[in-house]
Design a protein around this motif. Structure first.
Motif, PDB file in Angstrom:
ATOM      1  N   CYS A 130      -1.840   2.517   0.366  1.00 13.78           N
ATOM      2  CA  CYS A 130      -2.432   1.603   1.347  1.00 13.78           C
ATOM      3  C   CYS A 130      -2.929   0.317   0.692  1.00 13.78           C
ATOM      4  CB  CYS A 130      -3.589   2.307   2.043  1.00 13.78           C
ATOM      5  SG  CYS A 130      -4.308   1.366   3.371  1.00 13.78           S
ATOM      6  N   CYS A 131      -2.829  -0.757   1.434  1.00 13.73           N
ATOM      7  CA  CYS A 131      -3.339  -2.072   1.048  1.00 13.73           C
ATOM      8  C   CYS A 131      -2.412  -2.823   0.102  1.00 13.73           C
ATOM      9  CB  CYS A 131      -4.729  -1.993   0.408  1.00 13.73           C
ATOM     10  SG  CYS A 131      -5.911  -1.099   1.405  1.00 13.73           S
ATOM     11  N   ILE A 132      -1.313  -2.196  -0.354  1.00  7.53           N
ATOM     12  CA  ILE A 132      -0.379  -2.919  -1.212  1.00  7.53           C
ATOM     13  C   ILE A 132       0.406  -3.936  -0.386  1.00  7.53           C
ATOM     14  CG2 ILE A 132       1.711  -2.675  -2.610  1.00  7.53           C
ATOM     15  CD1 ILE A 132       0.622  -0.074  -3.661  1.00  7.53           C
ATOM     16  N   SER A 133       0.707  -3.563   0.853  1.00  8.12           N
ATOM     17  CA  SER A 133       1.421  -4.482   1.731  1.00  8.12           C
ATOM     18  C   SER A 133       1.021  -4.226   3.168  1.00  8.12           C
ATOM     19  CB  SER A 133       2.940  -4.294   1.585  1.00  8.12           C
ATOM     20  OG  SER A 133       3.332  -3.041   2.127  1.00  8.12           O
ATOM     21  N   HIS A 134       1.325  -5.195   4.027  1.00  8.71           N
ATOM     22  CA  HIS A 134       1.019  -5.053   5.451  1.00  8.71           C
ATOM     23  C   HIS A 134       1.772  -3.863   6.039  1.00  8.71           C
ATOM     24  CE1 HIS A 134       0.004  -6.128   9.542  1.00  8.71           C
ATOM     25  NE2 HIS A 134       1.287  -6.172   9.867  1.00  8.71           N
ATOM     26  N   GLU A 135       3.010  -3.687   5.605  1.00  7.07           N
ATOM     27  CA  GLU A 135       3.833  -2.582   6.107  1.00  7.07           C
ATOM     28  C   GLU A 135       3.219  -1.234   5.734  1.00  7.07           C
ATOM     29  OE1 GLU A 135       8.325  -0.800   5.452  1.00  7.07           O
ATOM     30  OE2 GLU A 135       7.962  -2.931   5.112  1.00  7.07           O
ATOM     31  N   ASN A 136       2.713  -1.129   4.505  1.00  9.70           N
ATOM     32  CA  ASN A 136       2.068   0.111   4.078  1.00  9.70           C
ATOM     33  C   ASN A 136       0.788   0.373   4.867  1.00  9.70           C
ATOM     34  OD1 ASN A 136       3.981   0.780   2.186  1.00  9.70           O
ATOM     35  ND2 ASN A 136       2.906  -0.181   0.485  1.00  9.70           N
ATOM     36  N   ASN A 137       0.076  -0.694   5.186  1.00 14.86           N
ATOM     37  CA  ASN A 137      -1.134  -0.551   5.995  1.00 14.86           C
ATOM     38  C   ASN A 137      -0.816   0.041   7.358  1.00 14.86           C
ATOM     39  OD1 ASN A 137      -3.509  -1.187   4.677  1.00 14.86           O
ATOM     40  ND2 ASN A 137      -3.218  -3.382   4.892  1.00 14.86           N
ATOM     41  N   ILE A 138       0.224  -0.473   7.995  1.00  6.66           N
ATOM     42  CA  ILE A 138       0.632   0.025   9.311  1.00  6.66           C
ATOM     43  C   ILE A 138       1.043   1.487   9.218  1.00  6.66           C
ATOM     44  CG2 ILE A 138       2.353  -0.197  11.144  1.00  6.66           C
ATOM     45  CD1 ILE A 138       2.394  -3.203  10.592  1.00  6.66           C
ATOM     46  N   GLN A 139       1.801   1.798   8.179  1.00  6.30           N
ATOM     47  CA  GLN A 139       2.244   3.178   7.962  1.00  6.30           C
ATOM     48  C   GLN A 139       1.047   4.108   7.776  1.00  6.30           C
ATOM     49  OE1 GLN A 139       4.083   4.044   4.143  1.00  6.30           O
ATOM     50  NE2 GLN A 139       5.600   5.371   5.122  1.00  6.30           N
ATOM     51  N   PHE A 140       0.092   3.663   6.989  1.00  8.38           N
ATOM     52  CA  PHE A 140      -1.115   4.453   6.749  1.00  8.38           C
ATOM     53  C   PHE A 140      -1.890   4.670   8.044  1.00  8.38           C
ATOM     54  CE2 PHE A 140      -5.747   4.253   5.787  1.00  8.38           C
ATOM     55  CZ  PHE A 140      -5.868   5.489   5.183  1.00  8.38           C
ATOM     56  N   ASN A 141      -2.099   3.599   8.795  1.00  4.28           N
ATOM     57  CA  ASN A 141      -2.845   3.692  10.056  1.00  4.28           C
ATOM     58  C   ASN A 141      -2.198   4.672  11.024  1.00  4.28           C
ATOM     59  OD1 ASN A 141      -4.346   1.698   8.895  1.00  4.28           O
ATOM     60  ND2 ASN A 141      -3.800   0.090  10.342  1.00  4.28           N
ATOM     61  N   ASN A 142      -0.876   4.584  11.138  1.00  6.97           N
ATOM     62  CA  ASN A 142      -0.148   5.452  12.076  1.00  6.97           C
ATOM     63  C   ASN A 142      -0.249   6.924  11.677  1.00  6.97           C
ATOM     64  OD1 ASN A 142       0.620   3.236  13.584  1.00  6.97           O
ATOM     65  ND2 ASN A 142       2.628   3.045  12.618  1.00  6.97           N
ATOM     66  N   LYS A 143      -0.112   7.181  10.388  1.00  9.96           N
ATOM     67  CA  LYS A 143      -0.165   8.567   9.913  1.00  9.96           C
ATOM     68  C   LYS A 143      -1.565   9.159  10.080  1.00  9.96           C
ATOM     69  CE  LYS A 143       3.638   8.579   6.564  1.00  9.96           C
ATOM     70  NZ  LYS A 143       4.003   8.757   5.134  1.00  9.96           N
TER      71      LYS A 143
END
Length: 234
Positions: free
Chosen positions: A72-85
């Motif tokens: 998380c926090c490495i990229s916007h895409e990873n943030n979205i993925q983290f939030n969804n999971k």
């Protein structure tokens, strides 16, 4: 002269009657608030007692795992993925939803009430904070990810911040370790390998990215983290 005195007495009596009526009305309003608050608080406590500490720790452990795996926090895409999971994981814990709804209603009642003073609201928020275990607060903290984009006011995140709900949440490496090795020592080898990720999780929580740091109020854990972080800066 006597007529003037009678008139003044009548006016004074009228003012006294109006003031008494105001106090009666005010007390009635306060009683309405206290009655509804008690109903919601009783329901909150009932649902609170239904939550199993073992299950809570298992969900918290999963959230920590998701954070590590998502980077998380490495990229916007990873943030979205983290939030969804995280949202999906919390949603799978069906017993938690009724509690969250009641907690929201309780905080909203305090926030929007015009029947109690601002200083009194702090006392009511403090009462609610004192009833919630750290394991539940950790879950509520990450559940706030689901509400950060809502436009309605007050939304869940607004209420959490206003209530300073995480003021006593012990975000430390030691406490998070206990969440991560929740039920046995089988996870200990995995924990050793992920120690760096766990420190990153603490950084993420206290970065303000997850939720506005005002939600932590006068947290001694936040102050300690900020002091330590300042000391290690070059």
């Amino acid at each position: 002269m006597i007529n003037w005195l009678i008139a003044l007495g009548t006016i004074a009596s009228a003012i006294g009657l109006i003031y008494f009526s105001f106090l009666t009305y005010k007390n009635q309003k306060n009683n309405e608030f206290h009655s509804l608050f008690k109903v919601l608080l009783d329901e909150h406590n009932r649902l609170l007692n239904l939550l199993e500490i073992t299950e809570l720790k298992e969900v918290n452990e999963s959230i920590i795992d998701i954070f590590s795996e998502s980077e998380c926090c490495i990229s916007h895409e990873n943030n979205i993925q983290f939030n969804n999971k995280v949202e999906e994981k919390i949603d799978s814990y069906s017993q938690f939803k009724p509690y969250l709804i009641t907690l929201f209603r309780l905080l909203k009642l305090i926030s929007l009430s015009e029947k109690i003073h601002h200083a009194d609201k702090k006392e009511y928020y403090g009462l609610v904070r004192g009833l919630i275990s750290s394991e539940i607060l950790f879950l509520v903290l990450f559940n706030s990810l689901s509400f950060r984009d809502e436009n309605d006011y007050p939304n869940y995140t607004n209420l959490i911040i206003e209530a300073k709900l995480f003021e006593h949440l012990p975000i430390t490496e030691e406490w998070i370790y206990k969440q991560y090795i929740s039920n046995s020592e089988e996870n200990l080898p995995k924990l050793i390998f992920k120690a760096i990720e766990l420190r990153k999780l603490i950084e993420y929580i206290f970065s303000g990215e997850l939720i506005n740091l005002e939600a932590f109020g006068k947290s001694i854990y936040l102050k300690k983290y900020q002091t330590t972080a300042k000391n290690v800066l070059p």
